[in-house]
Scaffold this active site. Structure first.
Site, PDB file in Angstrom:
ATOM      1  N   TYR A 125       0.852  -1.181   0.000  1.00 31.30           N
ATOM      2  CA  TYR A 125       0.000   0.000   0.000  1.00 31.30           C
ATOM      3  C   TYR A 125       0.889   1.232   0.000  1.00 31.30           C
ATOM      4  O   TYR A 125       1.858   1.306   0.772  1.00 31.30           O
ATOM      5  CB  TYR A 125      -0.891  -0.005   1.239  1.00 31.30           C
ATOM      6  CG  TYR A 125      -1.776   1.217   1.417  1.00 31.30           C
ATOM      7  CD1 TYR A 125      -1.566   2.099   2.468  1.00 31.30           C
ATOM      8  CD2 TYR A 125      -2.825   1.471   0.547  1.00 31.30           C
ATOM      9  CE1 TYR A 125      -2.388   3.209   2.650  1.00 31.30           C
ATOM     10  CE2 TYR A 125      -3.659   2.583   0.721  1.00 31.30           C
ATOM     11  CZ  TYR A 125      -3.423   3.451   1.778  1.00 31.30           C
ATOM     12  OH  TYR A 125      -4.226   4.558   1.957  1.00 31.30           O
TER      13      TYR A 125
ATOM     14  N   ASP B 152       9.226   2.657  -0.615  1.00 33.85           N
ATOM     15  CA  ASP B 152       8.221   3.301   0.226  1.00 33.85           C
ATOM     16  C   ASP B 152       8.494   2.878   1.670  1.00 33.85           C
ATOM     17  O   ASP B 152       8.135   1.774   2.080  1.00 33.85           O
ATOM     18  CB  ASP B 152       6.808   2.892  -0.205  1.00 33.85           C
ATOM     19  CG  ASP B 152       5.757   3.564   0.665  1.00 33.85           C
ATOM     20  OD1 ASP B 152       4.573   3.561   0.279  1.00 33.85           O
ATOM     21  OD2 ASP B 152       6.112   4.088   1.739  1.00 33.85           O
TER      22      ASP B 152
ATOM     23  N   LYS C  95       4.960   8.996   8.928  1.00 32.48           N
ATOM     24  CA  LYS C  95       4.742   8.422  10.265  1.00 32.48           C
ATOM     25  C   LYS C  95       5.771   8.908  11.297  1.00 32.48           C
ATOM     26  O   LYS C  95       5.634   9.986  11.851  1.00 32.48           O
ATOM     27  CB  LYS C  95       4.696   6.897  10.157  1.00 32.48           C
ATOM     28  CG  LYS C  95       3.496   6.405   9.296  1.00 32.48           C
ATOM     29  CD  LYS C  95       3.437   4.924   9.241  1.00 32.48           C
ATOM     30  CE  LYS C  95       2.419   4.442   8.219  1.00 32.48           C
ATOM     31  NZ  LYS C  95       1.023   4.587   8.666  1.00 32.48           N
TER      32      LYS C  95
END
Ligand code: KE4
Length: 427
Positions: free
Chosen positions: A142, A237, A265
């Site tokens: 994702y 990623d 994050k």
């Protein structure tokens, strides 16, 4: 009716699904989401005043523990000077320099406000730099909800993708090819067939959005070789794995240098900071220098950057990752031992402060093996743990996160709760 129930009923009247991000709605595990009122260290409390040991950590950002005094103090000090200026600040320079220091493959970096925005911008940059349209991603990974990433594998092995979401035009999806994670042969074939049309390969070098799944070193090395050979951009990623699996991210563990890296994050410490960066010769194609446009009102927001910088300082303390890794390994070993004692088909894995639990005999090595796990069994375990105050990710297909505040006592309490949860599953 509990406060969580009444809040959930009320939330659903004004917000689709009652949540601002789908995974929070507990649709995968069933039941009522817990509305959190406050968090501290490894804990948070719900609207009914119940305390949980938290293994989500806001899906990664809370690596130093919730409401860390140093982070809160930095945020309060920054906020007192104003919340956002729409003009450059010294803090953004310090954040950019820190990221370039900690992730050597990043020569230049641009700050944005979410992982989705970072991945979307990085892919646009890759297409702008190469003049090519096709990107390769992998099933189960994702990269946020930009249109070109909401694509599933096409009908044929190496055909172009189909949208996974309504509202994504087929014309967008056709530029995305979705291959199998850890399948180097497929990647070789794709480059053999159309290497000169591939703008980028984007991958989670340690996957966390299908549950935790390690890339094989051979898979990432093949990716690196093929991208170099064909002039495609290799994009890691590391929104989730960055500063989570190691201080230098997954790329430091595998010893592979991507051309671009996407971060998020942890670098925001719980506030909205994400970033994309990499080779300076590529980054210089970005506006205002180059022809690839990218912008953001709150990019590099001073209060969010203060939270991120404070977090980055704490994680650089000597022994931080050794301790985090030890605690996470202690957790998964304890859960596995508890499962073994009752004969539960269960396995677990941990890398740095990230872990996966699987209701299958062995740790999965690919997406198909993850999907073959016993989801219903996970859901039963999830609720047994939740009832006794341990909050796992509300999906069999998500990773879990440990913070620096998950002490031996917290881990021991979790394992004790797991023992009674497994006993319930076998009663
Ligand atoms: P955000 O746009 O949610 O900040 O980041 C998107 C993203 C990009 N890349 C990776 C590797 C990610 O893990 C994420 C976001 N991760 C999910 C957790 N499965 C966020 C939780 C959510 O969607 O609410």
């Amino acid at each position: 009716m509990s406060h969580n129930d009444s809040l959930f009923a009320r939330a659903q009247r004004s917000t689709p699904g009652g949540v601002n991000s789908p995974v929070r709605a507990f649709r995968s595990v069933g039941g009522t989401p817990r509305f959190i009122t406050r968090a501290e260290g490894p804990y948070f409390w719900d609207a009914d005043g119940k305390r949980y040991i938290d293994y989500i950590g806001s899906w990664g950002p809370a690596i130093v523990g919730h409401a860390h005094p140093e982070v809160i103090k930095a945020v309060q000090a920054a906020a007192a000077n104003g919340l956002s200026f729409g003009a450059p600040t010294e803090g953004e320079i310090l954040m950019a320099e820190e990221i370039c220091k900690l992730v050597p493959s990043i020569e230049m970096v641009r700050l944005v406000s979410s992982g989705t925005e970072a991945a979307m911008s990085a892919l646009r940059l890759a297409r702008g730099v190469t003049g090519r349209d096709t990107v390769i991603k992998f099933e189960g990974c994702y990269h946020g909800h930009a249109d070109s990433m909401l694509v599933k594998a096409g009908s044929g092995l190496l055909t172009f993708g189909n949208p996974t979401s309504s509202g994504v035009p087929a014309d967008f999806a056709k530029h995305t090819m979705v291959l199998d994670y850890n399948d180097s042969a497929q990647l070789e074939d794709a480059f053999h067939q159309m290497g000169d049309r591939i703008a980028a390969v984007i991958v989670e070098p340690v996957a966390g959005n299908m549950n935790l799944l390690r890339a094989t070193s051979e898979f990432l090395q093949t990716m690196r070789r093929l991208c170099t050979q064909h002039g495609a951009v290799l994009m890691f990623d590391e929104v989730m794995s960055g500063f989570r699996v190691a201080l230098g991210g997954a790329q430091s563990l595998y010893g592979i240098q991507p051309d671009m890296t996407v971060l998020g994050k942890v670098i925001g410490g719980g506030l909205p900071v994400a970033a994309f960066g990499g080779r300076a010769d590529m980054m210089k194609h970005l506006a205002p220098l180059g022809s690839v446009y990218q912008a953001g009102t709150l990019s590099g927001n001073p209060v969010a950057v203060a939270a991120g910088m404070s977090t980055l300082k704490i994680i650089q303390q000597p022994g931080f990752y050794e301790k985090l890794g030890t605690q996470t390994r202690k957790l998964v070993d304890g859960l596995s031992a508890a499962a073994k004692d009752v004969g539960e088909a269960f396995s677990a894995d941990a890398i740095g402060g990230m872990f996966g639990i699987y209701f299958s005999e062995h740790v999965p090595e690919n997406y198909a093996q993850i999907m073959a796990g016993n989801k219903e069994r996970f859901n039963q375990f999830f609720h047994a743990m939740l009832d006794d105050g341990v909050y796992l990710a509300p999906s069999a297909f998500e990773a879990g996160f440990v913070s620096a505040m998950h002490s031996d006592a917290v881990i021991d309490e979790t394992i004790s709760v797991a023992r009674s949860a497994f006993a319930k599953l076998h009663s």
